[in-house]
Motif scaffolding. Sequence first.
Motif, mmCIF file in Angstrom:
data_model
loop_
_atom_site.group_PDB
_atom_site.id
_atom_site.type_symbol
_atom_site.label_atom_id
_atom_site.label_comp_id
_atom_site.label_asym_id
_atom_site.label_seq_id
_atom_site.Cartn_x
_atom_site.Cartn_y
_atom_site.Cartn_z
ATOM 1 N N ASP A 61 50.239 1.803 -29.859
ATOM 2 C CA ASP A 61 51.433 2.172 -29.113
ATOM 3 C C ASP A 61 52.676 2.008 -29.986
ATOM 4 O O ASP A 61 52.806 1.036 -30.733
ATOM 5 C CB ASP A 61 51.552 1.284 -27.863
ATOM 6 C CG ASP A 61 52.557 1.834 -26.864
ATOM 7 O OD1 ASP A 61 53.749 1.903 -27.192
ATOM 8 O OD2 ASP A 61 52.141 2.172 -25.743
ATOM 9 N N GLN A 62 53.595 2.974 -29.874
ATOM 10 C CA GLN A 62 54.814 2.927 -30.687
ATOM 11 C C GLN A 62 55.596 1.633 -30.485
ATOM 12 O O GLN A 62 56.240 1.144 -31.409
ATOM 13 C CB GLN A 62 55.730 4.096 -30.308
ATOM 14 C CG GLN A 62 55.173 5.461 -30.624
ATOM 15 C CD GLN A 62 56.156 6.543 -30.243
ATOM 16 O OE1 GLN A 62 57.243 6.616 -30.791
ATOM 17 N NE2 GLN A 62 55.779 7.377 -29.301
ATOM 18 N N GLY A 103 49.111 5.221 -28.859
ATOM 19 C CA GLY A 103 48.688 4.273 -27.836
ATOM 20 C C GLY A 103 48.256 4.908 -26.533
ATOM 21 O O GLY A 103 48.573 4.416 -25.454
ATOM 22 N N GLU A 104 47.502 6.023 -26.602
ATOM 23 C CA GLU A 104 47.009 6.666 -25.393
ATOM 24 C C GLU A 104 45.508 6.442 -25.279
ATOM 25 O O GLU A 104 44.735 6.954 -26.077
ATOM 26 C CB GLU A 104 47.297 8.168 -25.419
ATOM 27 C CG GLU A 104 48.774 8.504 -25.301
ATOM 28 C CD GLU A 104 49.008 9.979 -25.050
ATOM 29 O OE1 GLU A 104 48.112 10.627 -24.501
ATOM 30 O OE2 GLU A 104 50.081 10.471 -25.409
ATOM 31 N N VAL A 127 47.604 -0.663 -26.317
ATOM 32 C CA VAL A 127 48.367 -0.022 -25.254
ATOM 33 C C VAL A 127 49.306 -1.023 -24.605
ATOM 34 O O VAL A 127 48.943 -2.184 -24.392
ATOM 35 C CB VAL A 127 47.408 0.569 -24.192
ATOM 36 C CG1 VAL A 127 48.173 1.288 -23.105
ATOM 37 C CG2 VAL A 127 46.415 1.518 -24.849
ATOM 38 N N VAL A 128 50.517 -0.565 -24.265
ATOM 39 C CA VAL A 128 51.498 -1.379 -23.556
ATOM 40 C C VAL A 128 51.546 -0.938 -22.102
ATOM 41 O O VAL A 128 51.576 0.260 -21.818
ATOM 42 C CB VAL A 128 52.898 -1.243 -24.185
ATOM 43 C CG1 VAL A 128 53.954 -1.935 -23.323
ATOM 44 C CG2 VAL A 128 52.913 -1.822 -25.592
ATOM 45 N N GLY A 129 51.557 -1.897 -21.178
ATOM 46 C CA GLY A 129 51.700 -1.599 -19.756
ATOM 47 C C GLY A 129 50.402 -1.725 -18.999
ATOM 48 O O GLY A 129 49.313 -1.844 -19.571
ATOM 49 N N ILE A 174 50.061 -6.274 -23.276
ATOM 50 C CA ILE A 174 49.584 -5.492 -24.409
ATOM 51 C C ILE A 174 48.070 -5.653 -24.448
ATOM 52 O O ILE A 174 47.561 -6.783 -24.439
ATOM 53 C CB ILE A 174 50.197 -5.962 -25.738
ATOM 54 C CG1 ILE A 174 51.724 -5.955 -25.664
ATOM 55 C CG2 ILE A 174 49.719 -5.080 -26.891
ATOM 56 C CD1 ILE A 174 52.385 -6.575 -26.887
ATOM 57 N N SER A 175 47.350 -4.548 -24.498
ATOM 58 C CA SER A 175 45.889 -4.592 -24.405
ATOM 59 C C SER A 175 45.231 -3.790 -25.508
ATOM 60 O O SER A 175 45.748 -2.755 -25.929
ATOM 61 C CB SER A 175 45.423 -4.035 -23.051
ATOM 62 O OG SER A 175 46.126 -4.614 -21.993
ATOM 63 N N CYS A 176 44.089 -4.280 -25.970
ATOM 64 C CA CYS A 176 43.195 -3.506 -26.826
ATOM 65 C C CYS A 176 42.166 -2.854 -25.914
ATOM 66 O O CYS A 176 41.389 -3.555 -25.247
ATOM 67 C CB CYS A 176 42.486 -4.401 -27.840
ATOM 68 S SG CYS A 176 43.557 -5.091 -29.112
#
Length: 340
Positions: free
Chosen positions: A100-101, A129-130, A144-146, A269-271
């Motif tokens: 993710d940016q 980050g999609e 990914v954020v969120g 924040i997730s992997c």
Amino acid sequence: MDRFLHAMSVFVHVARLGSFTSAAEALGVATGSVSTVVRQLESYLDVALLHRSTRAMRVTAEGAHYYEHCVRVLAEIDDMTLALRSTRHIAQGRLCVDIDQEVACVLLPEISKFSAAYPDVELKIAVGGEPDGLISNGVDCAIVVGNLSDSSFKCRHVGVVRTLTVASPAYLARRAIPNSPEALGDHDVVHYSPRRFGNPRPLRFAGDRSDVTVKASERLCLNDAVAVLQCVLGGAGLAQISEPIALPHLRSGRLEEVLVHHRPMASPISCVYANQRHVSMALHAFMDWTAASLKSHTHRRNTASPEFSLNKPQRPTCHITSADQPASLSSFAAATEIAA
């Protein structure tokens, strides 16, 4: 195929040991079973592999040639099996990662440390980050954020990131500084969308019990977080930007934070990775490194810049799973962690 490889192995034992009885003892099976397997193999190949007599047994010319072929094939299979099993214990091979940016600016400056620690891992990185294209794009892991929608993917919580509402001093000099989220209706807002031409990410602010979203004019929306920053620095309006992107410009005075007492809860924040039985050591290593790098960044930020620490009691923010235990995304629920 397994039966054929088994037959090749049985024949190799018979040819090497010189008798059905000795081969049966070595394989731990009945002598009649060994004889049957070799006879079926000869029938399949339509060639005699052995000369049999009441006194002795020997390999035919065709059998000797086939024996050499079998030994070579079985050895290659054994070597490949050992090599594949060893990769489960050594971080190596190609790893494709989508970041993710909003956290790429934290991880990418440190990526040389990962490469130095794991020289046998070949990294291919995309900044986006999609998680939706994880399988179709051949991506092993997305950072990914969120909060994430339910899916068949697994994920590992590796940290949190704060979102700040910011504007340039020049913009704030022209317009009144908002004293509440509702006042944004009188301001220009630069929106961020994680997807090309997608819906803008909602503006979130702290409410009494949870975050609330505020509607604002969508005159300007970009799908690049760095482009949003550039527009805000140029005086185009206010925006909600992740703290890692905004912080250098807050320190330099090119940005100012507004609505400080209405900061939303930190985002997880997730992997995210495919739900598969065996996860490579390279992916394990990258997730461990990501979690450690984000934790180190938070520590450095808090140590170097106490003026940017929260000035009000912090509220718990939901996260996906602990940093050590992967879980299905459907388990996104109510564990708590204080945002760093």
